[in-house]
Design a protein around this motif. Sequence first.
Motif, PDB file in Angstrom:
ATOM      1  N   SER A   1      14.057 -11.662 -14.995  1.00 64.54           N
ATOM      2  CA  SER A   1      13.553 -13.062 -14.937  1.00 64.54           C
ATOM      3  C   SER A   1      14.799 -13.365 -14.797  1.00 64.54           C
ATOM      4  N   VAL A   2      16.153 -13.221 -14.885  1.00 65.02           N
ATOM      5  CA  VAL A   2      16.872 -13.569 -13.974  1.00 65.02           C
ATOM      6  C   VAL A   2      17.970 -12.512 -13.613  1.00 65.02           C
ATOM      7  N   VAL A   3      18.376 -13.701 -12.353  1.00 66.78           N
ATOM      8  CA  VAL A   3      19.204 -12.427 -11.583  1.00 66.78           C
ATOM      9  C   VAL A   3      20.650 -13.522 -11.072  1.00 66.78           C
ATOM     10  N   VAL A   4      21.313 -12.306 -11.605  1.00 69.07           N
ATOM     11  CA  VAL A   4      22.922 -12.414 -11.122  1.00 69.07           C
ATOM     12  C   VAL A   4      23.734 -12.619 -10.574  1.00 69.07           C
ATOM     13  N   ALA A   5      24.661 -13.299  -9.325  1.00 67.54           N
ATOM     14  CA  ALA A   5      25.096 -13.185  -8.267  1.00 67.54           C
ATOM     15  C   ALA A   5      26.255 -14.638  -8.007  1.00 67.54           C
ATOM     16  N   ASP A   6      27.655 -13.683  -7.902  1.00 67.71           N
ATOM     17  CA  ASP A   6      28.796 -14.973  -8.063  1.00 67.71           C
ATOM     18  C   ASP A   6      29.264 -15.101  -9.500  1.00 67.71           C
ATOM     19  N   GLY A   7      28.611 -14.496 -10.645  1.00 65.46           N
ATOM     20  CA  GLY A   7      28.939 -14.966 -11.956  1.00 65.46           C
ATOM     21  C   GLY A   7      27.668 -15.726 -12.343  1.00 65.46           C
ATOM     22  N   ARG A   8      26.869 -16.309 -11.466  1.00 63.21           N
ATOM     23  CA  ARG A   8      25.973 -17.179 -12.055  1.00 63.21           C
ATOM     24  C   ARG A   8      24.530 -16.403 -12.425  1.00 63.21           C
ATOM     25  N   ARG A   9      23.555 -17.486 -12.521  1.00 62.96           N
ATOM     26  CA  ARG A   9      22.222 -16.851 -13.205  1.00 62.96           C
ATOM     27  C   ARG A   9      21.463 -17.540 -12.970  1.00 62.96           C
ATOM     28  N   TYR A  10      20.218 -17.332 -12.306  1.00 62.53           N
ATOM     29  CA  TYR A  10      19.252 -17.515 -10.974  1.00 62.53           C
ATOM     30  C   TYR A  10      17.805 -17.027 -11.738  1.00 62.53           C
ATOM     31  N   SER A  11      16.940 -18.475 -11.643  1.00 60.70           N
ATOM     32  CA  SER A  11      15.260 -17.732 -12.029  1.00 60.70           C
ATOM     33  C   SER A  11      14.364 -18.572 -10.866  1.00 60.70           C
ATOM     34  N   LEU A  12      13.461 -17.262 -10.696  1.00 63.41           N
ATOM     35  CA  LEU A  12      12.471 -18.573  -9.870  1.00 63.41           C
ATOM     36  C   LEU A  12      11.040 -18.342 -10.547  1.00 63.41           C
ATOM     37  N   PHE A  13      10.699 -19.628 -10.560  1.00 65.27           N
ATOM     38  CA  PHE A  13       9.628 -20.641 -11.105  1.00 65.27           C
ATOM     39  C   PHE A  13       8.778 -21.217 -10.090  1.00 65.27           C
ATOM     40  N   PRO A  14       7.223 -21.298 -10.720  1.00 68.08           N
ATOM     41  CA  PRO A  14       6.079 -21.050  -9.698  1.00 68.08           C
ATOM     42  C   PRO A  14       6.518 -22.736  -9.757  1.00 68.08           C
ATOM     43  N   ARG A  15       6.128 -23.642  -8.916  1.00 63.43           N
ATOM     44  CA  ARG A  15       6.435 -24.809  -8.994  1.00 63.43           C
ATOM     45  C   ARG A  15       5.318 -25.961  -9.298  1.00 63.43           C
ATOM     46  N   LEU A  16       5.008 -26.730 -10.480  1.00 65.92           N
ATOM     47  CA  LEU A  16       4.021 -27.738 -10.778  1.00 65.92           C
ATOM     48  C   LEU A  16       3.671 -29.010  -9.790  1.00 65.92           C
ATOM     49  N   ALA A  17       2.816 -28.602  -9.890  1.00 63.89           N
ATOM     50  CA  ALA A  17       1.893 -30.402  -9.298  1.00 63.89           C
ATOM     51  C   ALA A  17       2.320 -31.115 -10.052  1.00 63.89           C
ATOM     52  N   GLY A  18       3.182 -32.723  -9.385  1.00 60.71           N
ATOM     53  CA  GLY A  18       2.662 -33.558 -10.083  1.00 60.71           C
ATOM     54  C   GLY A  18       4.571 -34.025  -9.902  1.00 60.71           C
ATOM     55  N   ARG A  19       3.772 -35.943  -9.987  1.00 59.57           N
ATOM     56  CA  ARG A  19       5.627 -36.408  -9.727  1.00 59.57           C
ATOM     57  C   ARG A  19       5.868 -37.060 -11.419  1.00 59.57           C
ATOM     58  N   ARG A  20       6.814 -36.566 -11.859  1.00 61.62           N
ATOM     59  CA  ARG A  20       7.996 -36.970 -13.118  1.00 61.62           C
ATOM     60  C   ARG A  20       7.424 -38.374 -13.366  1.00 61.62           C
ATOM     61  N   GLY A  21       6.952 -38.651 -14.457  1.00 62.96           N
ATOM     62  CA  GLY A  21       7.262 -40.013 -15.352  1.00 62.96           C
ATOM     63  C   GLY A  21       8.518 -40.761 -15.358  1.00 62.96           C
ATOM     64  N   ILE A  22       8.728 -41.962 -15.917  1.00 61.24           N
ATOM     65  CA  ILE A  22      10.001 -42.096 -15.546  1.00 61.24           C
ATOM     66  C   ILE A  22      10.481 -42.985 -17.176  1.00 61.24           C
ATOM     67  N   PRO A  23      11.819 -42.365 -17.645  1.00 63.11           N
ATOM     68  CA  PRO A  23      12.470 -42.192 -18.904  1.00 63.11           C
ATOM     69  C   PRO A  23      11.203 -43.678 -19.843  1.00 63.11           C
ATOM     70  N   ALA A  24      12.440 -44.809 -18.969  1.00 60.36           N
ATOM     71  CA  ALA A  24      12.079 -46.048 -19.604  1.00 60.36           C
ATOM     72  C   ALA A  24      11.122 -46.637 -19.783  1.00 60.36           C
ATOM     73  N   ARG A  25      10.216 -46.157 -19.081  1.00 58.19           N
ATOM     74  CA  ARG A  25       8.785 -46.865 -18.555  1.00 58.19           C
ATOM     75  C   ARG A  25       7.846 -45.464 -18.564  1.00 58.19           C
ATOM     76  N   PRO A  26       7.445 -45.264 -19.702  1.00 56.83           N
ATOM     77  CA  PRO A  26       6.234 -44.156 -19.838  1.00 56.83           C
ATOM     78  C   PRO A  26       4.661 -45.100 -19.389  1.00 56.83           C
ATOM     79  N   ARG A  27       4.209 -44.307 -18.562  1.00 55.61           N
ATOM     80  CA  ARG A  27       2.668 -44.159 -17.595  1.00 55.61           C
ATOM     81  C   ARG A  27       1.851 -44.882 -19.511  1.00 55.61           C
ATOM     82  N   GLN A  28       1.762 -43.793 -19.880  1.00 55.56           N
ATOM     83  CA  GLN A  28       0.938 -43.757 -20.784  1.00 55.56           C
ATOM     84  C   GLN A  28       1.613 -43.236 -22.629  1.00 55.56           C
ATOM     85  N   PRO A  29       2.290 -44.015 -23.040  1.00 55.92           N
ATOM     86  CA  PRO A  29       3.519 -44.511 -24.269  1.00 55.92           C
ATOM     87  C   PRO A  29       2.988 -43.497 -25.323  1.00 55.92           C
ATOM     88  N   LYS A  30       0.947 -44.048 -25.450  1.00 60.99           N
ATOM     89  CA  LYS A  30       0.332 -43.466 -26.926  1.00 60.99           C
ATOM     90  C   LYS A  30       0.168 -42.192 -26.532  1.00 60.99           C
TER      91      LYS A  30
END
Length: 337
Positions: A113-142
């Motif tokens: 699950s982790v590949v090491v190259a040049d002393g750094r660690r890498y992992s590959l993930f599926p890209r989840l669909a959607g867009r991030r919310g905004i920390p200071a202005r949540p879309r649906q706070p409740k």
Amino acid sequence: MRTVKTASGATAVQIVHSPHRGPPLRPPRGVLWCASVTLRLVLAAYGLENVRPYRVGAGRNNEHWYVGAGLVLRRYGPFRSDAAIGYEHAIVGQLRERGWPVAVPIPSDAGRSVVVADGRRYSLFPRLAGRRGIPARPRQPKELGRLLGRLHRDLAAVAVAGPPDTFPRILQMPADPAWQRLDALDDPVRRKLAEVRAAAGPFARGRLDGQLVHGDWHDGNILYQGGTVSGVLDFDFAHADLPLVDVAIATLIPGVEDSAQIAAGYFGARSPTEHELDLIATAQRARGLGHVAFFIDRHADGDHGALDQIRIGLDLLQRAEQRWPALRATIMHGTTG
């Protein structure tokens, strides 16, 4: 997801539920193509040596690249240990089994699950669909508060032993050696440090019924698609702590009204007790001080971007102090109204 053979005969991973068909998509405007020798070697470990990675400007602790239409390559920060990465992977793996929309690492051709190259660690993930919310202005706070309550119920059932370098409990952080650096700072930080130590003492000395918490709960770590939650991100700071610590973090960033709605969603039909409100207030102040202490330590280790983070921590501390009376009153009104 399915495995296929590349032209070289290696095994690759495809996301078959992506709406895109055909050649890999071009990246969004502003996303840079980057194909260093190291990245090619890392992608070759997944049988993806012929796929171009495109740099994504998201996150401070880790770096990311889009790989084709449905994958994301992460390079972990140099301060993350193998144990800490494995801890995070185990948590998201168990949450995925419980139906949560989280990204679980894809094994390399060698089954790692982790590949090491040049002393750094890498992992590959599926890209989840959607867009991030905004920390200071949540879309649906409740709903963000309700979602956190549901997450806590499932995290309570996740059995993963934390490594020694996992993020510490916030209310026990004043006793952490890293906090000793704060004693050398001027007022008002040193005065606030003394107040937080005094307030956190009874919690830290008493019996703390902790469980796994997210550790960085805000709308910027939620993905939305079509008005619904399509992904939960960023378990870098997941650790064992009091669940209300997540509530303290979630209600620190947005405006007072939205923060109170988050708390109302979390507590549901009941009002928080005085004890719970005191704990939230102390945890918010400890969060700001802990941020400062953490990045002072990182600065001492050569992290040149840590100074900006120290300033952010000081701003968080000031914000927690100045707005708590209004936030407390609004939380009480929002959960009883």
